[in-house]
Design a protein around this motif. Structure first.
Motif, PDB file in Angstrom:
ATOM      1  N   SER A 153     -61.037  -2.438 115.551  1.00 38.33           N
ATOM      2  CA  SER A 153     -61.794  -1.469 114.733  1.00 38.33           C
ATOM      3  C   SER A 153     -61.255  -0.052 114.917  1.00 38.33           C
ATOM      4  O   SER A 153     -61.406   0.785 114.034  1.00 38.33           O
ATOM      5  N   HIS A 170     -68.744  -9.520 112.331  1.00 36.57           N
ATOM      6  CA  HIS A 170     -69.842 -10.291 112.916  1.00 36.57           C
ATOM      7  C   HIS A 170     -70.911 -10.677 111.893  1.00 36.57           C
ATOM      8  O   HIS A 170     -71.865 -11.351 112.260  1.00 36.57           O
ATOM      9  N   SER A 227     -63.924 -11.228 109.267  1.00 39.91           N
ATOM     10  CA  SER A 227     -62.969 -11.998 110.084  1.00 39.91           C
ATOM     11  C   SER A 227     -63.403 -13.464 110.054  1.00 39.91           C
ATOM     12  O   SER A 227     -64.603 -13.752 110.111  1.00 39.91           O
ATOM     13  N   LYS A 256     -66.323 -16.815 115.029  1.00 45.17           N
ATOM     14  CA  LYS A 256     -67.194 -16.193 114.028  1.00 45.17           C
ATOM     15  C   LYS A 256     -68.037 -17.272 113.323  1.00 45.17           C
ATOM     16  O   LYS A 256     -67.745 -18.468 113.426  1.00 45.17           O
TER      17      LYS A 256
END
Ligand SMILES: Cc1ncc(COP(=O)(O)O)c(C=O)c1O
Length: 397
Positions: free
Chosen positions: A98, A169, A190, A195
């Motif tokens: 990030s 997320h 993602s 995930k």
């Protein structure tokens, strides 16, 4: 040989329980098999189908599927115009990607502190960190709960800054009734195996803005276009294409897209199970004064990716490291999400110092991630709760 539990007695479980695991069924296997014997392994119809499905799922106008969530953040930062000397504000409680997306573009990540109760980026801190060089904010929907998007959008609009939502997320989460993916200027996903939805690897950027979409398409594939409206020179024929910018090979295969498509068909099932697990954990841990339970954000109808167990160290004779190891001795394998990004040696070398974001650093010292995934049974969840209770009882002051 099962190691004896640190808190004494036999461990709560005899077999190891991991903190995350993908769920792949026969429908997924069949979807992948079909692609393997088709004409296209990459750049084929499954990529387009996935992009359409992501738009339908989120309400976004455009989706660009890419090779992973890191690539998604990189091209989103590029599309936001982050370049040499520019700043990009993000949270330290996130995976390094990030923040790294700013570095890839020659820019500098700036860290804003988190809200100590929700653990998401704090808009007040974002506001304080804005300078004339700020080009973008990357807000992470930590654990799956939507970041305070309205407050962040208001700040970004006022300052002419691009809001990128890192939704690694949060696929399936809604914010004030709207799915994430349709709210920020760009949202990234993602599809890594821990995930909620996986493609082995995979990612996507979603946006409602046509100008950003055109850039994202270019950056995904070398900066090359086959759209003649963008040509600088005259076409040489139907094979012609032009590289008009510098991009990358961040393409995703049809094989991955087929798996992700099939997984999305199970998203509501996945979300429901994860919600139930969170409810069971919350119910149990709210009764234990030695623990702090992450605040549920009322605006967020959440598909939960992570569950954070947070200790109140002043009420225990054991620290997070000891508790983590004691959980492992009970055969409950936890993880920690995340080490504050600027604590990593690479960031230290760049001049970042400890102490920048006190709320984030305190959270890091007190937390661990408990098992949460679709195939976790009620029995498994009970084991986790039993292990936590056993350790708190043993180590409470
Ligand atoms: C918050 C966050 N952002 C970005 C990423 C990067 O995604 P990927 O692993 O697909 O590159 C991850 C994945 O771990 C993540 O958790």
């Amino acid at each position: 040989m099962v190691k004896p539990a640190i808190a004494g007695g036999s461990p709560v479980r005899n077999t190891k329980l991991y903190y995350g695991h993908q769920f792949v069924d026969q429908a997924d296997v069949k979807a992948v098999e079909e692609v393997l014997t088709s004409d296209y392994l990459t750049c084929g119809p499954k990529v387009v189908e996935l992009e359409k499905k992501l738009c339908a799922l989120t309400g976004a106008k455009y989706a660009v599927a890419v090779s992973n969530g890191t690539a998604a953040l990189h091209i989103a930062a590029m599309a936001a115009g982050v370049g040499a000397g520019d700043e990009l504000i993000t949270t330290p409680i996130t995976f390094a990607a990030s923040a790294n997306c700013a570095l890839y573009c020659g820019g500098r990540p700036v860290f804003a502190d988190i809200n100590p109760n929700t653990y998401n980026i704090d808009p007040v801190s974002v506001q304080e960190k804005i300078t004339d060089h700020t080009k973008a904010v990357v807000a992470v929907d930590f654990t799956g709960q939507a970041a305070p998007l309205d407050e962040l959008l208001e700040i970004c609009r006022r300052k002419g800054i691009v809001l990128i939502e890192d939704g690694a997320h949060s696929i399936g989460t809604k914010y004030k009734g709207k799915p994430v993916g349709s709210i920020a200027d760009m949202t990234t996903f993602s599809f890594h195996p821990v995930k909620t939805v996986t493609g082995g690897e995979g990612g996507a950027v979603l946006t409602n803005r046509g100008d950003l979409y055109e850039k994202l398409l270019l950056y995904r594939s070398h900066g090359i276009t086959k759209d003649e409206t963008f040509y600088v020179n005259e076409s040489h024929g139907s094979w012609y294409h032009e590289q008009i910018d510098l991009g990358y090979n961040y393409r995703i295969t049809d094989i991955q897209c087929a798996l992700i498509l099939s997984q999305i068909d199970k998203l509501s099932q996945f979300a429901e199970r994860r919600r139930k697990i969170v409810e069971r954990y919350n119910e149990a841990f709210l009764q234990i004064p030695q623990l702090f339970v992450q605040q549920e954000i009322p605006e967020s109808d959440t598909t939960r990716h992570l569950y954070i167990l947070r200790l109140r160290p002043e009420m225990l004779t054991i620290d997070r490291r000891g508790f983590f190891d004691a959980m492992a001795a009970e055969n409950i394998c936890c993880n920690v999400h995340y080490i504050p990004v600027y604590w990593h040696p690479y960031y230290e070398k760049l001049g970042y110092k400890k102490g920048l974001c006190p709320n984030a650093e305190k959270l890091y010292e007190e937390m661990m991630s408990l098992p949460i995934y679709y195939s976790l049974t009620d029995r498994d969840v009970d084991d986790v709760i039993m292990a936590v209770r056993k350790l708190v009882d043993y180590y409470k002051k």
